[in-house]
Every structure is written in C-alpha cells, then in structure tokens.
Enzyme design. Sequence first.
Site, PDB file in Angstrom:
ATOM      1  N   CYS A 134       3.225   8.662   1.156  1.00 43.41           N
ATOM      2  CA  CYS A 134       3.737   7.661   2.099  1.00 43.41           C
ATOM      3  C   CYS A 134       3.868   6.334   1.361  1.00 43.41           C
ATOM      4  O   CYS A 134       2.868   5.800   0.866  1.00 43.41           O
ATOM      5  CB  CYS A 134       2.794   7.536   3.297  1.00 43.41           C
ATOM      6  SG  CYS A 134       3.304   6.284   4.501  1.00 43.41           S
ATOM      7  N   CYS A 179      -1.457   6.549   9.839  1.00 40.28           N
ATOM      8  CA  CYS A 179      -0.235   5.917  10.313  1.00 40.28           C
ATOM      9  C   CYS A 179      -0.560   4.676  11.148  1.00 40.28           C
ATOM     10  O   CYS A 179      -1.342   4.730  12.092  1.00 40.28           O
ATOM     11  CB  CYS A 179       0.548   6.922  11.157  1.00 40.28           C
ATOM     12  SG  CYS A 179       2.104   6.284  11.774  1.00 40.28           S
ATOM     13  N   GLU A 234       0.823  -1.202   0.000  1.00 37.97           N
ATOM     14  CA  GLU A 234       0.000   0.000   0.000  1.00 37.97           C
ATOM     15  C   GLU A 234       0.859   1.255   0.000  1.00 37.97           C
ATOM     16  O   GLU A 234       1.977   1.269   0.521  1.00 37.97           O
ATOM     17  CB  GLU A 234      -0.922   0.014   1.226  1.00 37.97           C
ATOM     18  CG  GLU A 234      -2.061  -0.978   1.114  1.00 37.97           C
ATOM     19  CD  GLU A 234      -2.937  -0.973   2.353  1.00 37.97           C
ATOM     20  OE1 GLU A 234      -4.114  -0.608   2.232  1.00 37.97           O
ATOM     21  OE2 GLU A 234      -2.432  -1.335   3.422  1.00 37.97           O
ATOM     22  N   CYS A 278       0.441  -1.504  15.801  1.00 39.26           N
ATOM     23  CA  CYS A 278       0.437  -1.266  14.354  1.00 39.26           C
ATOM     24  C   CYS A 278      -0.265  -2.408  13.624  1.00 39.26           C
ATOM     25  O   CYS A 278       0.074  -3.580  13.804  1.00 39.26           O
ATOM     26  CB  CYS A 278       1.874  -1.134  13.853  1.00 39.26           C
ATOM     27  SG  CYS A 278       2.009  -0.877  12.069  1.00 39.26           S
ATOM     28  N   CYS A 281       5.475  -4.304  16.008  1.00 39.38           N
ATOM     29  CA  CYS A 281       5.032  -3.299  16.981  1.00 39.38           C
ATOM     30  C   CYS A 281       3.566  -3.577  17.329  1.00 39.38           C
ATOM     31  O   CYS A 281       2.736  -3.783  16.441  1.00 39.38           O
ATOM     32  CB  CYS A 281       5.184  -1.902  16.402  1.00 39.38           C
ATOM     33  SG  CYS A 281       6.895  -1.453  16.028  1.00 39.38           S
ATOM     34  N   CYS A 313       5.617  -6.474   7.367  1.00 40.80           N
ATOM     35  CA  CYS A 313       6.648  -5.914   8.240  1.00 40.80           C
ATOM     36  C   CYS A 313       7.071  -6.965   9.262  1.00 40.80           C
ATOM     37  O   CYS A 313       6.227  -7.664   9.823  1.00 40.80           O
ATOM     38  CB  CYS A 313       6.119  -4.674   8.962  1.00 40.80           C
ATOM     39  SG  CYS A 313       7.385  -3.829   9.955  1.00 40.80           S
TER      40      CYS A 313
END
Length: 338
Positions: free
Chosen positions: A103, A330, A90, A117, A114, A110
């Site tokens: 962005c 975010c 994305e 997230c 975290c 990933c």
Amino acid sequence: MSQPLLGMDLADLQEALGPEHPAYRSRQIYGALYHGQTTDLVQITALPASLRKDLAARHPLGFPEVAQLYRSADGTRRYLLRLEDGRTVEAVLMPEDERDTLCISSQVGCPVDCKFCMTALLGLERSLTAGEIVGQVLLLSRGLAPRRLNIVMMGQGEPLLNLPNVLKATRILLDPEGFGLSPRRITISTAGIVPKIAELGREAIRPKLAISLNASTEEQRRELMPITRKYHLKDLLEACHAYPLRPWEKLTFEYVLLKGVNDADADARRVVKLLANLNCKVNLIALNPGPGIPYETPAPERVAAFQQIVRRSLPCFIRKPRGLDIYAACGQLKRAVS
C-alpha cells in the site's frame, strides 16, 4: 537540485543523456532502474564507466530513506519514508501466503478531509512526483517476486488529484520493460473526483479503480466526506456507469462501516440500490479506530449482517484489518503515531 533518475521514462532519460548518446543507452538505464531494480549506477556494467560516473555526478537515483520501520504481530510492516526535501510519507507491506500487498502513498498528507480517516488530520503538504511513487515500490519490494505482488495506492493522499504523476508512475510499473507488473495487480482508490474519473478512463494504460463510497445517501456521504459538496453522489455514480471497464475488470466500491452511522440494514439495502446495474464488487471495512476519530467500530455481527444483505445482489467481501497494533490499517496512516 538535479532531477532524480527514478520517475524518468525513456524520453526523459534520453534528454538527460543528451544527443551525443545513442537511444539504446537510455533503454539500458531504463531497464536497469525498473526491471533490474538497481540501487547503484555503478552496477549498470553495460554502460561505459565514464558515463556511469557522469550520470551519478549529475543525477541522484532518488530512493526514499527508511526513517522508521514498525513491525506488527501479524507480519505487516509500516514504513515511514523520508523524501529528499525532508518530508515524510508512509507505505505498508502486507505479506500473505499467496501474495504480497504493498500500500503506497500518492501525496504527503491528504486534502480530502474524510471524517473517519486519520490521514485527513494531516491536511495536504504536497503531491508526490512520479519518482517518489515508483521509489516506494522499488524500495519495499526488494526480495519479493513481482508476479505475486499487488500494489494499492490507498495510502496517504487522493491519487486522482495527482493524476499526471500517478499515471506516469503507473506506466513505468506496468511496462514489461520497466517494473513489469500486470494491470490486474495495481489499484488506485479515489474519494470521488468526478472529472478525473472520466480522465482516467480515457487512458489506455491505467490501474484498476476503487471508489470510496462509505455512505448510502447524499446527506450521509456529505457529512462523512465533505468532497461530496462539490462532487455529488448522483454525479459520482453517473461517472461510474460511464467508466470504460476492460473485459476482465470490475469497479471496486469500498465502504467503511461506522457504528450507528452507516451500518444499518437499511443502509445495506440502499447500497445495493445505488450500485444496481454496475459491474462491481463491494469491500466492507469495519472502522479502524485511532486518536482524533469521533466514530466507533461496529460489532463483527453487525458487519456480517450488512455483508449478508449486500451479497444477495453483489459480490461483497469483508476486508480483514492488517497492522492494527502499529497503526498500519486502512485510514490510520498519520506518520507521527507509533
């Protein structure tokens, strides 16, 4: 499969052309790809038709495909992009009055995990090539003025765990003969891969650096960001102190505020103490919620109170969320969510 042209630098292009072609041909292709943002080799009319035909037969351009576009009420656009192997990433475009911010992603998924997230829920599938990174920029910036474009590598992935491809893409994006972006207008964000921070600092051509902090103690950060078990907060801060900033540059520290977890006045005071003597600024991000995330967003008054404490000692800003209604803010990029 033949290597796509996007992501090739001058040396790569000369190798692709072969020794029978003069060096100026590779410069023509390089300029057309990145500065001219061509979408079809046929458009590079400075090249002989036979060469254009031969290149097109041997090398695809390598643009990602827009598989889905989501539009927010605030003007933000979230793009689901399909890569050559069928995987998807994305990217998000945030138009503003004085600038446009793009962005982009550095990996498919990933690996950092975290806990606040949504992208972390995907795990890591693979890293992106330099061409796949550059391709996001070229595709989504069509029709936009490069002089007012900011690029943040804060989408899917940990950029410092894909540093060779991130740096190669950055050199193309910053090259005046390439995309022509100013070094002040591209930033990568890291969860704190300590040895890679030092490696990045040794590069003459590099983006700005943002550190995802999100905690005011070692124990708190270890709970929220398991990467801290390997790269301790003390070591991260030492790497930041040693990082060679350019005369115009500051480090950015990002801090995601989680209700009742890391948003107390005491946390704010500890953040100030942690970042003392660093040439830096702090961006506060009230948690952008989503399915599978076990935290809540603090009230605006709590965010403002946190900012007031930090800004007595450091520049401190509250980042306004964009694209919340389409899961484009975010920490929300999880592909399957619509």
